[in-house]
Design an enzyme around this catalytic site. Structure first.
Site, PDB file in Angstrom:
ATOM      1  N   LYS A   1      -8.390  14.011   4.609  1.00  0.00           N
ATOM      2  CA  LYS A   1      -7.469  12.764   4.841  1.00  0.00           C
ATOM      3  C   LYS A   1      -6.603  13.035   5.799  1.00  0.00           C
ATOM      4  CE  LYS A   1      -6.632  13.838   0.370  1.00  0.00           C
ATOM      5  NZ  LYS A   1      -6.463  12.621  -0.289  1.00  0.00           N
ATOM      6  N   ARG A   2      -5.865  11.897   6.205  1.00  0.00           N
ATOM      7  CA  ARG A   2      -4.743  12.326   7.324  1.00  0.00           C
ATOM      8  C   ARG A   2      -3.764  13.383   6.865  1.00  0.00           C
ATOM      9  NH1 ARG A   2      -1.205   7.246   7.364  1.00  0.00           N
ATOM     10  NH2 ARG A   2      -1.954   7.260   5.285  1.00  0.00           N
TER      11      ARG A   2
ATOM     12  N   THR B   1      -8.672   6.834  -1.686  1.00  0.00           N
ATOM     13  CA  THR B   1     -10.019   6.088  -1.727  1.00  0.00           C
ATOM     14  C   THR B   1     -10.913   7.411  -1.693  1.00  0.00           C
ATOM     15  OG1 THR B   1      -9.836   5.199   0.483  1.00  0.00           O
ATOM     16  CG2 THR B   1      -9.521   3.327  -1.276  1.00  0.00           C
TER      17      THR B   1
ATOM     18  N   HIS C   1       0.795  -1.204   0.102  1.00  0.00           N
ATOM     19  CA  HIS C   1       0.069  -0.109  -0.046  1.00  0.00           C
ATOM     20  C   HIS C   1       0.825   1.240   0.033  1.00  0.00           C
ATOM     21  CE1 HIS C   1      -4.348  -1.206   0.571  1.00  0.00           C
ATOM     22  NE2 HIS C   1      -3.642  -2.351   1.299  1.00  0.00           N
TER      23      HIS C   1
ATOM     24  N   LYS D   1     -14.460   8.307  -3.142  1.00  0.00           N
ATOM     25  CA  LYS D   1     -15.925   8.655  -2.630  1.00  0.00           C
ATOM     26  C   LYS D   1     -16.440  10.077  -3.053  1.00  0.00           C
ATOM     27  CE  LYS D   1     -14.002   6.014   1.180  1.00  0.00           C
ATOM     28  NZ  LYS D   1     -13.160   6.359   2.461  1.00  0.00           N
TER      29      LYS D   1
ATOM     30  N   LYS E   1       0.754  14.534   1.139  1.00  0.00           N
ATOM     31  CA  LYS E   1      -0.484  14.736   0.738  1.00  0.00           C
ATOM     32  C   LYS E   1      -0.831  16.269   0.619  1.00  0.00           C
ATOM     33  CE  LYS E   1      -2.797  10.693   3.249  1.00  0.00           C
ATOM     34  NZ  LYS E   1      -3.139   9.746   2.127  1.00  0.00           N
TER      35      LYS E   1
END
Lengths: 673, 831
Positions: free
Chosen positions: B566-567, B674, B375, B678, B572
């Site tokens: 998100k985290r 993911t 992952h 969504k 990110k």
């Protein structure tokens, strides 16, 4: 992973049509099979086919047993990266069962030379597929086993019953008189120093010396051609059969730790040229050199599955086909060493332990090597016995008169439970020895304080320096009667301790008649009168040999001297209660502090049967310079003791009921039933 | 090992003759029974946890029948099954999903209505089952839902952490962590299966002994044993009467406490050892990067692997005795990321040491049953454990790893003779002063399948991180693009849209998401567009209410909802998003904001408690938000909100309301993502880099319906080494102004210097995340998005098309891929 092919099929396999050859090399780009006639002339070169998993194989029609051959491997050559293929080198098949022709030290045997090595190195020979040895095996139970360590060549070179052709060979070893002599001693298992084909190291040849001991294998299958007048494999098998006929076991000393190919500039005879990095360990980041855990230049890479397979198949062949009854593994720590150190669960050790073909083989480890974390006494797996050097040192120190050694001697007499019991093994795991090929002979251990290895040509720098020996006043030969008498008594003390201790004793051949190496404690290169047994010792003091026979006889007749379990205090068995008591001179239980200062004590082993009858053995030890009064019984029921052995000239004197007078520096064995 | 199947005779099934009715009457009856009789409560208070529990029990009864039936069917047909091993299962709330899948949502609503209760309120009372950090754990939960729906016999194995993902509170802009004591009010879904407890061993030493057959065997002795107690959670399929199992292990002391120690007067020691045992499942590790080297984490991993494998083998031996022939035909283990990789060695240990198989047979079984999902693309996230720690904690496993490595190295030597560099690179042991075990490599060597989680990710794995292995075993590498379950992430969380869609194309999309394609033809239908917008507006209202409730800030639903949740992690790039916010703020302040669309920038997510930089980013966002939201000039134009305590249930409110979905990670760093799926499914348009599954989202929806920006993986590769962020800033007036604002202390008046590290990281030539490199193109793409939003019809069209083309991002598709290409399971038959 499973498709490694049938490992039995590696090596030459003749059938009625011809012979299939198969050899392993993960790095080869091309492998040539080279056939030779009996005069060493090439007759055929044929490429083998690449198979799965690094196996190269081919079939030669009409090729039968007796055919000489070798391999040439074409592939990368880059010494810095540990790649050592050179097709100019004729290579020995690691699975060949027979070698022919000599090895000669010339420029051609090294792989940085472009000269063809054929003719300078031994040829392999195709042998018929060996059928399992079917003769009845002696199968001596561990509890009755007495090893007799001998060097086949040193043992037979001067033996008076042999003719010149038989000296130094398997044939000499199976001579009727030789076998009868061994048998007469009462030992059960002849442990032969290496018989795998080996070569003499370059530095020895330069000094006109030869390797007597043989820890320098170039094949783990073919027996040493020097030990035969004809086919070594056939003659060795005959020898094993003759020893079996006499009820003697044959144990082989095997050195799966390094090969005779030596360091990175050694000769290329087989493994190096086939697949250097598979067969040898290299240090991380330095594939151009070798890990040298053996002190012999290289280390066999038993971590590699195909190398493990070679070891297992070699053992299985010797056990099944040659009829060998057990193995003593030289520098055995290497067989269990992982990147982070020794592990008794190393797969090679476990594979050896569990291979059904080795089910009945005795397994003995030399539990140390010069590598990191090399000393592993007591750490081998179940089924394995180990050479106990702590036994040797303790016994020698005690009798030499070192202070405070009574307690440790008692633990050794008791079977070294402190070393072996935690690993769930019994006393038999301890191979007790006071001398071995490595170090002084028994006679030299009581005649020399210092080693005298000048003949080895290394300025007396080689060999052990801690010998725990004593010369009793004169270094070396003397005609001083007192000194000689003391030395003789101590030889008896040492052997009596050995033979009356719990555990498995090993006797060094020649010690039973006072063989000397003139103070040389590292006679590996003394293929001459220094290293050969001098049989005249028997005639000089025939009584001594008889006393040794008697001690062995007593051991055999007295099961209490060879218990199969450790007994601490009392042990209830189906057939009664076995006790071990340690007494001081007053006949009381010896107390902690007493072990420190007193050098005299008695060990009483008794067996009270369920029917109320009892037998007992008492070992009386007095290492004081003076005589000692020693009481045997205080609270115990009266026993009718018989003195069956005493190392002092005069026998033990019973002074009054239960008390004896022991001379200084003596040991006695008393029995009662 | 007992050769006799323990269940050969004597077990009798307690048959339940009639099935429970699914009517509102029956549900109300059961609810009343549980509330009054079992829970012993009398008065109905809206926020009582017992109302929720009573509803769960009523629903669970109905699941239970189906659960037992499913077990019987798999047993009867001796189906091949998959054990899905994951250290994380981010299940979220279970009630709504269970009612939906059972098909009794309406009945339950009616039943509660009769006593004046709202199902929505009851559902809100459920605590999130937060046994995971983020995508990886949520994915595991979605997988289970899809597998049950597809009738695939898959059992999830995880850990029942007593404390799940921490709760985030924002105090003066800083993240403050609070323990998640989710079990405190009980977890009514779980069933304790004490009869399947396993013993897991730690410490001691590896030894060898002779067994009864005279064989020398490895034994692991003097160990400290811990009990693993399983708790089963039902996983219902969608309206198909299948209920699969999630089995969560909880650690307990082997014996309540050591009586001997207790008797010796050392009560403290004996209790300490009990606590040490139970500590193993005490808390979820909050992120992947800082856990390296933490012994407790290794204990958790081994605890899960050992208990789950033992459970599988127990089940096998019960039915088949001690013969392992055919084991690999009936069993498969899917390792969710590297965390459970020790399972490879543990299976070898169980088969050889405990069940007497020889090495080759055991290895054959292992290599035919283990499959590994990776992952990550961050090399530092590949787990390694010090050899010394293994020797202390799992000595026997270390033996086995060494043996696997020796054989593996021989295999490499065969393939690439003399290539020592390669051997050093590929060895399971990394040499060095502190030798380390490379767990990912162990997983690869022991598995028949290795997959990445998005097309780009899988390619980068093959070409980068695992290149040597891909060259050795190309056939083992494959891709399985992640997905999300539309039943939670559209049907349940967005009932308005769900209803609208079903009206148009029927509701079969709930099990065949590709049918959403049918929506495409309504993309330009004005009436439909209007209804679509109305649903979105309602969802935005719901979110705006939630924001107001949490932060006190009123948000107009006319604004564009620009969302990044998100985290918090540097890769990110929440920082880039914040720079954009500052840029907008700057533009409006200098009077250049007239053409701008009013915008809410919503950021949410948790930072690992040990991740200093991530926590600084949260603080920075909050400070910037405070300044923006307090400035009257921003009124009606710009809002920046940090949404506290982002979790699964928060996302259920957020994703239906989003207009723009920010997926702006540095290319080559996000494995899949993911959240992006969504948002897409709920009609948000993505602004993103070519990273992770964004690539496939853009492919699916068409480039005109996606706002692309930023450097590609290849660009970044070239840029690295020549990267000069200062020059980029200097040349870009907008960027310069943003940086000046930051540096001037405009956002931290009384907190001097607290953002220096952040400012420095943007200017740092070695900045791994290359924030500055993508600034300009991000600003431009945002500008384009803003312009597009102003064209209502066009935007709505894009929104509809995003939903319509999200079919391939259903975990149903992902699971079918897993099943077709890795697992090869037969669906559980009807009878």
């Amino acid at each position: 992973m499973n498709d490694t092919g049938n490992p039995d099929a590696l090596g030459p396999t003749p059938d009625e049509r011809g012979t299939r050859f198969a050899v392993y090399s993960s790095i080869a780009e091309r492998v040539e099979l080279c056939l030779f006639d009996p005069h060493g002339q090439p007759t055929l070169r044929q490429d083998l086919e690449r198979g799965n998993n690094g196996t190269w194989s081919g079939f030669v029609e009409g090729c039968a047993a007796g055919q000489r051959y070798g391999y040439r491997v074409h592939g990368p050559y880059d010494r810095e990266r540990g790649l050592r293929c050179n097709p100019q080198k004729l290579l020995i098949d690691p699975y060949a069962r027979r070698l022919a022709g000599d090895f000669r030290w010339t420029e051609a045997v090294r792989d940085n030379s472009d000269l063809d090595s054929a003719g300078h190195v031994p040829f392999c020979v195709v042998t018929p597929n060996g059928a399992p040895a079917e003769e009845r095996r002696p199968r001596i139970p561990w509890g009755e086993t007495i090893f007799y360590e001998c060097n086949l060549r040193g043992f037979t070179m001067l033996h008076p019953a042999l003719d010149d052709r038989q000296r130094g060979t398997f044939a000499g070893m199976r001579n009727k008189e030789v076998v009868a002599y061994i048998k007469s001693l009462g030992v059960t298992s002849v442990e032969l120093m290496p018989v795998h084909a080996f070569i003499d190291e370059h530095h020895l040849v330069e000094k006109a010396l030869r390797n007597l001991w043989g820890y320098n294998s170039i094949s783990f299958f073919a027996p040493m051609p020097r030990f035969a007048s004809g086919h070594a494999d056939v003659e060795m098998r005959d020898m094993v059969r003759s020893l079996h006929d006499a009820g003697l076991e044959v144990i082989l000393d095997v050195a799966y730790n390094h090969t005779g190919e030596g360091g990175h500039d050694g000769p290329t005879l087989s493994f190096r040229g086939l697949d250097n990095l598979t067969y040898y360990r290299t240090p991380p980041y330095e594939p151009g050199t070798y890990v040298n855990d053996t002190g012999c230049g290289n280390t066999l890479n038993v971590e590699h599955p195909r190398v493990r397979e070679l070891v297992i198949e070699s053992l299985a062949w010797y056990a099944e086909v040659m009829g060998v009854d057990g193995f003593r593994f030289d520098l055995a720590t290497i067989l269990g060493r992982r990147p982070d150190g020794f592990a008794k669960g190393h797969p090679l050790l476990i594979d050896i332990s569990n291979d059904p073909r080795l089910e009945n083989a005795k397994l003995v480890a030399e539990p140390w090597d010069p590598g990191p974390g090399g000393y592993q006494l007591g750490n081998f797996p179940p089924r394995w016995a180990e050479w106990n050097d702590m036994y040797r040192d303790a016994v020698r120190q005690f009798w030499r008169g070192d202070h405070g050694k009574s307690g440790v001697l008692a633990r050794r007499l008791h079977g070294s439970a402190d070393i072996f019991e935690a690993g769930c093994r019994g006393p038999n795991a301890s191979i007790n020895l006071v001398t071995a090929h490595d170090g002084f002979t028994l006679r030299d251990a009581v005649s020399y304080v210092h080693r005298h290895n000048e003949a080895n040509g290394e300025d007396n720098r080689d060999g052990h320096s801690h010998n725990y020996s004593c010369n009793y006043g004169v270094e070396g030969d003397t005609d001083d009667g007192d000194v000689l008498e003391q030395r003789r008594r101590h030889r008896l003390n040492l052997l009596a301790t050995l033979l009356f201790s719990q555990g498995t004793p090993m006797l060094l051949a020649g010690d039973e008649f006072g063989n000397s190496q003139q103070g040389n404690n590292n006679a590996y290169a003394q293929d001459n009168e220094i290293g050969w047994l001098d049989w005249s010792g028997i005639d000089e003091d025939p009584d001594f040999v008889d006393e040794v026979r008697e001690m062995i006889h007593l051991r055999r007749e007295t099961p209490l001297l060879r218990l199969q379990q450790y007994v601490h205090g009392a042990l209830e068995r189906d057939d009664g209660v076995v006790r071990i008591d340690w007494l001081n001179q007053q006949g009381d239980a010896k107390q902690g502090p007493e072990w420190a200062d007193s050098r005299a004590f008695t060990k009483v082993i008794s067996h009270l049967r369920n029917d109320g009858s009892e037998s007992a053995a008492a070992i009386l030890v007095n290492a004081h310079d003076h005589a000692a009064h020693m009481r045997l019984t205080r609270d115990e029921p009266q026993r009718e003791w018989r003195v069956v052995f005493c190392s002092a000239d005069n026998t033990v004197e019973f002074e009054e009921s239960g008390t004896v007078l022991m001379h200084g520096h003596s040991l006695a064995l008393l029995l009662s039933d | 090992m007992s050769a006799k199947p323990e269940n050969s005779t004597g077990d009798r099934e307690l048959l339940q003759t009639s099935e429970l009715p699914m009517t509102a009457d029956a549900i109300l009856h059961d609810f009343t029974h549980y509330f009054g009789r079992m829970l012993g409560r009398r008065t109905i208070q809206v926020d009582s946890p017992f109302l929720y529990q009573a509803v769960v029990y009523a629903a669970r009864d109905r699941l239970m029948e189906r659960w037992n039936k499913t077990r019987n069917l798999t047993e009867k047909h001796d189906t091949r099954r998959v054990a899905y091993l994951s250290l994380e299962f981010l299940m979220g709330r279970l009630l709504r999903n269970a009612l939906l899948n059972l098909g009794i949502e309406d009945e339950t609503t009616q039943a509660l209505d009769r006593i004046g209760l709202d199902l929505e309120d009851v559902c809100e009372r459920e605590r999130d089952t937060g046994l995971g950090n983020g995508g990886l754990g949520r994915l595991a939960a979605c997988f289970l839902d899809s597998c049950a729906t597809l009738r695939l016999p898959v059992i999830g194995y995880g850990i029942r952490y007593q404390y799940g993902m921490f709760h985030q509170r924002i105090e003066n802009g800083y993240q403050v962590e609070e323990a998640d004591s989710w079990l405190r009010e009980g977890f009514p879904w779980e069933i304790e299966r004490i009869e399947f407890a396993q013993t897991v061993r730690f410490g001691g030493r590896s030894d060898v002994q002779v067994d009864a057959h005279g064989k020398t065997r490895h034994v692991w002795v003097d160990t400290h044993d811990v009990m693993a107690i399983p708790y089963d959670v039902p996983v219902p399929g969608f309206e198909n009467d299948i209920v699969n199992t999630l089995r969560l292990w909880s650690a307990a002391a082997r014996d309540e406490f050591d009586l001997e120690e207790f008797n010796a007067g050392s009560y403290v020691d004996s209790v300490a050892s009990k606590n040490a045992a139970e500590n193993i499942t005490m808390v979820l590790y909050p992120n992947a990067e800082t856990e390296n080297g933490q012994e407790l984490r290794l204990r958790q991993q081994y605890f899960l692997a050992s208990a789950s494998l033992q459970d599988t083998i127990r089940n096998w031996c019960r039915r088949k005795g001690g013969d392992f022939v055919g084991f690999e035909e009936k069993n498969c283990f899917q390792l969710n990321d590297t965390h459970p990789a020790v399972a490879v060695a543990e299976l070898m240990r169980l088969l050889t040491d405990e069940h007497g198989l020889d090495w080759d047979d055991a290895w054959d079984i292992t290599r035919k049953t283990m499959a590994y999902t990776n992952h990550t693309l961050l090399p530092e996230a590949l787990e390694m454990w010090p050899v010394s720690m293994f020797r202390r904690l799992l000595p026997r496993l270390l033996d086995i790893i060494y043996e696997i490595n020796a054989r593996f190295i021989a295999e490499i030597g065969q393939r690439w003779p003399g290539d020592n560099d390669r051997i050093r690179r590929m060895s399971l042991i990394q040499e060095g002063p502190e030798p380390m075990i490379r767990m990912a490599y162990l997983a690869i060597v022991g598995s028949f399948s290795i997959n990445g989680v998005a097309a780009l990710h899988s390619r980068l794995l093959r070409e980068g991180l695992f290149r040597d292995f891909a060259e050795l075993w190309p056939e083992r590498f494959n891709n399985k693009t992640n997905g999300v379950t539309q039943r939670r992430w559209l049907a349940a969380c967005n009932p308005g849209l769900s209803q609208l869609i079903s009206e148009k194309i029927g509701d079969h999309w709930k099990v065949e998401l590709d049918e959403l394609q049918g929506m495409a033809k309504f993309a330009d239908d004005a009436e439909f567009q209007a209804r679509w917008r109305a649903v979105k507006a309602a969802n935005k209202k719901r979110l705006a209410d939630a924001i107001e409730k949490r932060t006190g800030l009123a948000i107009s639903t006319d604004m564009m909802f620009d969302v990044q949740v998100k985290r918090i992690h540097e890769y990110k790039r929440q920082l880039l998003n914040m720079l954009h916010a500052i840029h907008l703020y700057d533009r409006i302040r200098r009077g250049d904001g007239d053409g701008l669309v009013p915008r809410l920038i919503l950021i949410g997510g948790k930072a690992a408690p040990g991740y200093v930089m991530a926590k600084a980013i949260i603080k920075c966002i909050n400070n910037v938000a405070r300044v923006i939201n307090a400035d009257p000039a921003m009124e009606g134009k710009l809002r920046l909100v940090f949404y506290p305590d982002y979790n699964v249930s928060a996302m259920e409110k957020i994703c239906p309301a989003a207009d723009l979905s920010e997926q702006i990670s540095t290319a080559g760093k996000e494995a899949s993502g993911t959240g992006n799926m969504k948002f897409m499914m709920n009609g948000a348009i993505t602004i993103g880099t070519l990273d992770g599954a964004n690539v496939e989202i853009r492919e699916a929806v068409g480039e005109e319906n996606f706002f692309l920006f930023g450097n590609t993986v290849e660009d970044i590769e070239i840029l690295r080494g020549n990267y000069n962020p200062q020059a980029i800033i200097d040349e870009d007036a907008d960027f310069r102004r943003v940086m000046e604002l930051l540096q001037s202390g405009h956002f931290n008046h009384f907190e001097p210097g607290i953002f220096d590290a952040i400012i420095q990281s943007i200017r740092e030539p070695a900045d791994l995340w290359m924030t500055a490199a993508d600034f300009r193109s991000f600003i431009d793409a945002q500008e384009a998005a803003g312009m597009a939003y102003k064209d209502e019809a066009h935007w709505t069209r894009m929104s509809i098309l995003n939903t319509a083309h999200s079919g391939r991002f259903s975990t149903d598709r992902t699971m079918r891929d897993y099943n077709d290409e890795i697992w090869h399971l037969d669906p559980i038959p009807d009878a």
